[in-house]
Design a protein around this motif. Structure first.
Motif, PDB file in Angstrom:
ATOM      1  N   GLU A 169     -35.856   2.839 -16.556  1.00 18.95           N
ATOM      2  CA  GLU A 169     -35.989   3.888 -17.570  1.00 18.95           C
ATOM      3  C   GLU A 169     -34.687   4.687 -17.678  1.00 18.95           C
ATOM      4  OE1 GLU A 169     -38.773   7.684 -18.859  1.00 18.95           O
ATOM      5  OE2 GLU A 169     -38.914   6.926 -16.805  1.00 18.95           O
ATOM      6  N   ARG A 170     -34.138   5.069 -16.541  1.00 25.01           N
ATOM      7  CA  ARG A 170     -32.877   5.816 -16.520  1.00 25.01           C
ATOM      8  C   ARG A 170     -31.762   4.992 -17.188  1.00 25.01           C
ATOM      9  NH1 ARG A 170     -31.998   6.334 -11.131  1.00 25.01           N
ATOM     10  NH2 ARG A 170     -33.805   7.685 -11.011  1.00 25.01           N
ATOM     11  N   PHE A 171     -31.692   3.713 -16.831  1.00 30.73           N
ATOM     12  CA  PHE A 171     -30.649   2.839 -17.365  1.00 30.73           C
ATOM     13  C   PHE A 171     -30.774   2.682 -18.890  1.00 30.73           C
ATOM     14  CE2 PHE A 171     -29.280  -1.423 -18.667  1.00 30.73           C
ATOM     15  CZ  PHE A 171     -27.945  -1.360 -18.323  1.00 30.73           C
ATOM     16  N   PHE A 172     -31.981   2.345 -19.356  1.00 29.88           N
ATOM     17  CA  PHE A 172     -32.135   2.067 -20.785  1.00 29.88           C
ATOM     18  C   PHE A 172     -32.111   3.336 -21.636  1.00 29.88           C
ATOM     19  CE2 PHE A 172     -33.931  -1.968 -19.095  1.00 29.88           C
ATOM     20  CZ  PHE A 172     -32.979  -2.800 -19.657  1.00 29.88           C
ATOM     21  N   ARG A 173     -32.541   4.473 -21.096  1.00 37.03           N
ATOM     22  CA  ARG A 173     -32.421   5.723 -21.853  1.00 37.03           C
ATOM     23  C   ARG A 173     -30.948   6.094 -22.045  1.00 37.03           C
ATOM     24  NH1 ARG A 173     -36.524   9.585 -22.775  1.00 37.03           N
ATOM     25  NH2 ARG A 173     -38.563   8.799 -22.180  1.00 37.03           N
ATOM     26  N   ALA A 174     -30.120   5.801 -21.050  1.00 33.31           N
ATOM     27  CA  ALA A 174     -28.688   6.081 -21.177  1.00 33.31           C
ATOM     28  C   ALA A 174     -28.012   5.092 -22.130  1.00 33.31           C
ATOM     29  CB  ALA A 174     -28.014   6.027 -19.806  1.00 33.31           C
ATOM     30  N   LEU A 175     -28.553   3.894 -22.223  1.00 36.54           N
ATOM     31  CA  LEU A 175     -27.962   2.836 -23.028  1.00 36.54           C
ATOM     32  C   LEU A 175     -28.235   3.018 -24.520  1.00 36.54           C
ATOM     33  CD1 LEU A 175     -26.401   0.148 -22.619  1.00 36.54           C
ATOM     34  CD2 LEU A 175     -28.620  -1.000 -22.606  1.00 36.54           C
ATOM     35  N   PHE A 176     -29.407   3.534 -24.852  1.00 39.24           N
ATOM     36  CA  PHE A 176     -29.808   3.665 -26.254  1.00 39.24           C
ATOM     37  C   PHE A 176     -29.722   5.123 -26.702  1.00 39.24           C
ATOM     38  CE2 PHE A 176     -31.813  -0.301 -24.977  1.00 39.24           C
ATOM     39  CZ  PHE A 176     -31.528  -1.115 -26.064  1.00 39.24           C
ATOM     40  N   PRO A 177     -29.518   5.338 -28.011  1.00 36.22           N
ATOM     41  CA  PRO A 177     -29.408   6.715 -28.515  1.00 36.22           C
ATOM     42  C   PRO A 177     -30.749   7.468 -28.414  1.00 36.22           C
ATOM     43  CG  PRO A 177     -29.411   5.158 -30.339  1.00 36.22           C
ATOM     44  CD  PRO A 177     -29.364   4.350 -29.064  1.00 36.22           C
ATOM     45  N   GLU A 178     -30.668   8.791 -28.402  1.00 34.94           N
ATOM     46  CA  GLU A 178     -31.847   9.658 -28.320  1.00 34.94           C
ATOM     47  C   GLU A 178     -32.481   9.831 -29.706  1.00 34.94           C
ATOM     48  OE1 GLU A 178     -33.643  11.535 -25.952  1.00 34.94           O
ATOM     49  OE2 GLU A 178     -32.687  10.192 -24.519  1.00 34.94           O
ATOM     50  N   THR A 179     -32.811   8.737 -30.327  1.00 30.87           N
ATOM     51  CA  THR A 179     -33.506   8.751 -31.610  1.00 30.87           C
ATOM     52  C   THR A 179     -34.853   8.073 -31.397  1.00 30.87           C
ATOM     53  OG1 THR A 179     -32.636   6.590 -32.258  1.00 30.87           O
ATOM     54  CG2 THR A 179     -31.298   8.535 -32.848  1.00 30.87           C
ATOM     55  N   PRO A 180     -35.795   8.246 -32.329  1.00 33.05           N
ATOM     56  CA  PRO A 180     -37.078   7.553 -32.162  1.00 33.05           C
ATOM     57  C   PRO A 180     -36.914   6.036 -32.007  1.00 33.05           C
ATOM     58  CG  PRO A 180     -37.299   9.249 -33.829  1.00 33.05           C
ATOM     59  CD  PRO A 180     -35.833   9.185 -33.454  1.00 33.05           C
ATOM     60  N   LYS A 181     -36.031   5.455 -32.816  1.00 37.63           N
ATOM     61  CA  LYS A 181     -35.805   4.008 -32.713  1.00 37.63           C
ATOM     62  C   LYS A 181     -35.138   3.651 -31.380  1.00 37.63           C
ATOM     63  CE  LYS A 181     -33.836   0.065 -35.125  1.00 37.63           C
ATOM     64  NZ  LYS A 181     -33.066  -0.419 -36.260  1.00 37.63           N
ATOM     65  N   GLY A 182     -34.170   4.462 -30.950  1.00 38.48           N
ATOM     66  CA  GLY A 182     -33.496   4.227 -29.678  1.00 38.48           C
ATOM     67  C   GLY A 182     -34.456   4.330 -28.510  1.00 38.48           C
ATOM     68  N   LYS A 183     -35.328   5.339 -28.541  1.00 38.74           N
ATOM     69  CA  LYS A 183     -36.326   5.492 -27.476  1.00 38.74           C
ATOM     70  C   LYS A 183     -37.293   4.315 -27.454  1.00 38.74           C
ATOM     71  CE  LYS A 183     -36.270  10.523 -27.332  1.00 38.74           C
ATOM     72  NZ  LYS A 183     -37.064  11.746 -27.552  1.00 38.74           N
ATOM     73  N   ARG A 184     -37.673   3.852 -28.625  1.00 40.27           N
ATOM     74  CA  ARG A 184     -38.581   2.700 -28.716  1.00 40.27           C
ATOM     75  C   ARG A 184     -37.908   1.451 -28.146  1.00 40.27           C
ATOM     76  NH1 ARG A 184     -40.688   4.147 -33.062  1.00 40.27           N
ATOM     77  NH2 ARG A 184     -39.083   3.399 -34.464  1.00 40.27           N
ATOM     78  N   MET A 185     -36.653   1.250 -28.482  1.00 34.71           N
ATOM     79  CA  MET A 185     -35.909   0.090 -27.970  1.00 34.71           C
ATOM     80  C   MET A 185     -35.746   0.183 -26.452  1.00 34.71           C
ATOM     81  SD  MET A 185     -35.497  -2.063 -30.297  1.00 34.71           S
ATOM     82  CE  MET A 185     -34.507  -3.152 -29.318  1.00 34.71           C
ATOM     83  N   ALA A 186     -35.460   1.382 -25.961  1.00 36.00           N
ATOM     84  CA  ALA A 186     -35.342   1.580 -24.510  1.00 36.00           C
ATOM     85  C   ALA A 186     -36.661   1.250 -23.834  1.00 36.00           C
ATOM     86  CB  ALA A 186     -34.922   3.014 -24.207  1.00 36.00           C
ATOM     87  N   GLY A 187     -37.758   1.672 -24.438  1.00 37.74           N
ATOM     88  CA  GLY A 187     -39.076   1.386 -23.878  1.00 37.74           C
ATOM     89  C   GLY A 187     -39.397  -0.095 -23.865  1.00 37.74           C
ATOM     90  N   VAL A 188     -39.051  -0.782 -24.933  1.00 41.23           N
ATOM     91  CA  VAL A 188     -39.282  -2.234 -25.004  1.00 41.23           C
ATOM     92  C   VAL A 188     -38.454  -2.949 -23.935  1.00 41.23           C
ATOM     93  CG1 VAL A 188     -38.894  -4.294 -26.428  1.00 41.23           C
ATOM     94  CG2 VAL A 188     -39.991  -2.278 -27.423  1.00 41.23           C
TER      95      VAL A 188
END
Length: 176
Positions: A38-57
């Motif tokens: 979670e820490r890794f992918f949240r840092a990798l993707f932007p803090e937008t709804p789409k970025g958060k969704r991609m980080a979650g996937v």
């Protein structure tokens, strides 16, 4: 045939010993993987709804894949070593996935405290199994919280793991 026997042995081990509380428990390691990914992918993707969704996937794919791949590899080696080595490891893995006895034991503590008339002990016992603050709960509130938790965790810790074990053996259980 060995997988069916492993599931039955795993359930029996759970009924006998309950969930082992240890830093070596696979669920602890899966939890650590969840936190790190979670820490890794949240840092990798932007803090937008789409970025958060991609980080979650990406996080889900990482955790689910690793949770299934590690047992699959271990079981493949065990199967090559000897069918009984496979059976022992598969049974142990099935046991690690189940949580019926621990759920019963922890909820029994709430019941025993309520039956003894000790609301403070009942609150303390309930706080070990519920995700809410129990300090302000009356007897009925403690009872409701415990019953809701038992119902939810019967699904999460018993029925669903058995379903996934039946579908995919220990690998399916760990995937769940």
């Amino acid at each position: 045939m060995y997988t069916t026997m492993a599931i039955l042995l795993g359930v029996m081990l759970d009924f006998l010993f309950g969930d082992p509380h240890s830093r070596w428990h696979p669920v602890v390691w899966i939890g650590k993987l969840i936190t790190a990914s979670e820490r890794f992918f949240r840092a990798l993707f932007p803090e937008t709804p789409k970025g958060k969704r991609m980080a979650g996937v990406c996080m889900w794919l990482t955790v689910a894949s690793a949770s299934a791949a590690v047992p699959a590899v271990c079981l493949a080696f065990a199967r090559r070593a000897h069918p009984y080595v496979y059976l022992a490891l598969a049974a142990f893995m099935c046991y690690q996935i189940m949580a019926a006895k621990s759920l019963k034991d922890e909820s029994d503590k709430v019941y025993a405290a309520l039956r003894a008339g000790s609301l403070p002990l009942a609150r303390e016992a309930a706080s070990m199994i519920v995700g809410r603050d129990t300090d302000g709960l009356d007897e009925a509130g403690v009872t409701r919280a415990a019953v809701e938790t038992v119902a939810e965790n019967t699904s999460d810790g018993c029925i669903a793991p058995l379903f996934f074990l039946a579908l995919g053996g220990p690998v399916g259980g760990f995937f769940y």
